[in-house]
Design a protein around this motif. Structure first.
Motif, short mmCIF file in Angstrom:
data_model
loop_
_atom_site.label_atom_id
_atom_site.label_comp_id
_atom_site.label_asym_id
_atom_site.label_seq_id
_atom_site.Cartn_x
_atom_site.Cartn_y
_atom_site.Cartn_z
N ARG A 157 -19.58 54.25 34.73
CA ARG A 157 -20.40 54.18 33.51
C ARG A 157 -21.83 54.43 33.97
NH1 ARG A 157 -19.89 53.68 28.27
NH2 ARG A 157 -21.52 52.69 27.07
N SER A 158 -22.38 55.57 33.55
CA SER A 158 -23.66 56.03 34.09
C SER A 158 -24.55 56.51 32.97
CB SER A 158 -23.41 57.19 35.06
OG SER A 158 -22.46 56.84 36.03
N TRP A 159 -25.83 56.74 33.28
CA TRP A 159 -26.75 57.26 32.28
C TRP A 159 -27.10 58.70 32.60
CZ3 TRP A 159 -31.39 58.31 34.66
CH2 TRP A 159 -31.80 57.47 35.68
N PHE A 160 -27.33 59.44 31.50
CA PHE A 160 -27.63 60.86 31.58
C PHE A 160 -28.85 61.13 30.70
CE2 PHE A 160 -23.20 60.01 32.30
CZ PHE A 160 -22.99 60.64 33.52
N LEU A 161 -29.75 61.97 31.19
CA LEU A 161 -31.03 62.18 30.52
C LEU A 161 -31.07 63.43 29.66
CD1 LEU A 161 -33.15 61.11 33.56
CD2 LEU A 161 -32.75 59.81 31.46
#
Length: 152
Positions: A91-95
């Motif tokens: 579970r990661s963040w993407f810009l």
């Protein structure tokens, strides 16, 4: 590799059907005030970070992803020489996203920072091929990147 895009698409359709039927979750169920529910288990968080290259974002999109996923310095990476690191979390963040080279039938790439940096690289900021994200391309509410390359 198992590819959960179909399951996520079905979940998004079921969510939409529930919303249309009047069974939408209350705003409190969506989390803190700076988090907005997104389709297929993605959420939008504010504020967004800055990267070491002077790019700034007002928010970030947090989604499930397959791991480990390679991080590349360009959206046209095809060789290990362009790899900067690895995204190890699921579970990661993407810009932002950018259209680039085809990887497994997908040509969208998502900008993020990896969990590990390869030896000889300055950091793990870079692009993940969309094949590692089980969502329709591009992910809603995620802006297009104004760049397709970062330094190694």
């Amino acid at each position: 590799m198992s590819h959960p895009r179909l399951a996520c698409a079905l979940a998004a359709l079921l969510t939409l059907a529930g919303l249309l039927a009047g069974f939408a979750p209350s705003p409190a169920a969506a989390g803190p005030a700076d988090v907005t529910a997104e389709p297929a288990a993605c959420v939008r968080q504010t504020p967004g970070p800055s990267d070491p290259y002077g790019h700034r974002w007002t928010g970030r999109t947090v989604c499930n992803n397959d791991a480990p996923a390679p991080i590349y310095q360009t959206t046209n990476a095809g060789s290990a020489s362009a790899q900067k690191g690895w995204l190890l979390s699921t579970r990661s963040w993407f810009l932002c996203w950018k259209v680039g080279g085809d990887v497994g039938g997908f040509n969208h790439w998502y900008y993020t920072v990896g969990d590990t940096t390869l030896p000889g690289r300055s950091n793990a900021w870079g692009f993940v091929p969309a094949i590692y994200l089980p969502y329709p391309d591009p992910i809603p509410w995620t802006p297009e990147c104004s760049f397709a390359w970062v330094p190694a």
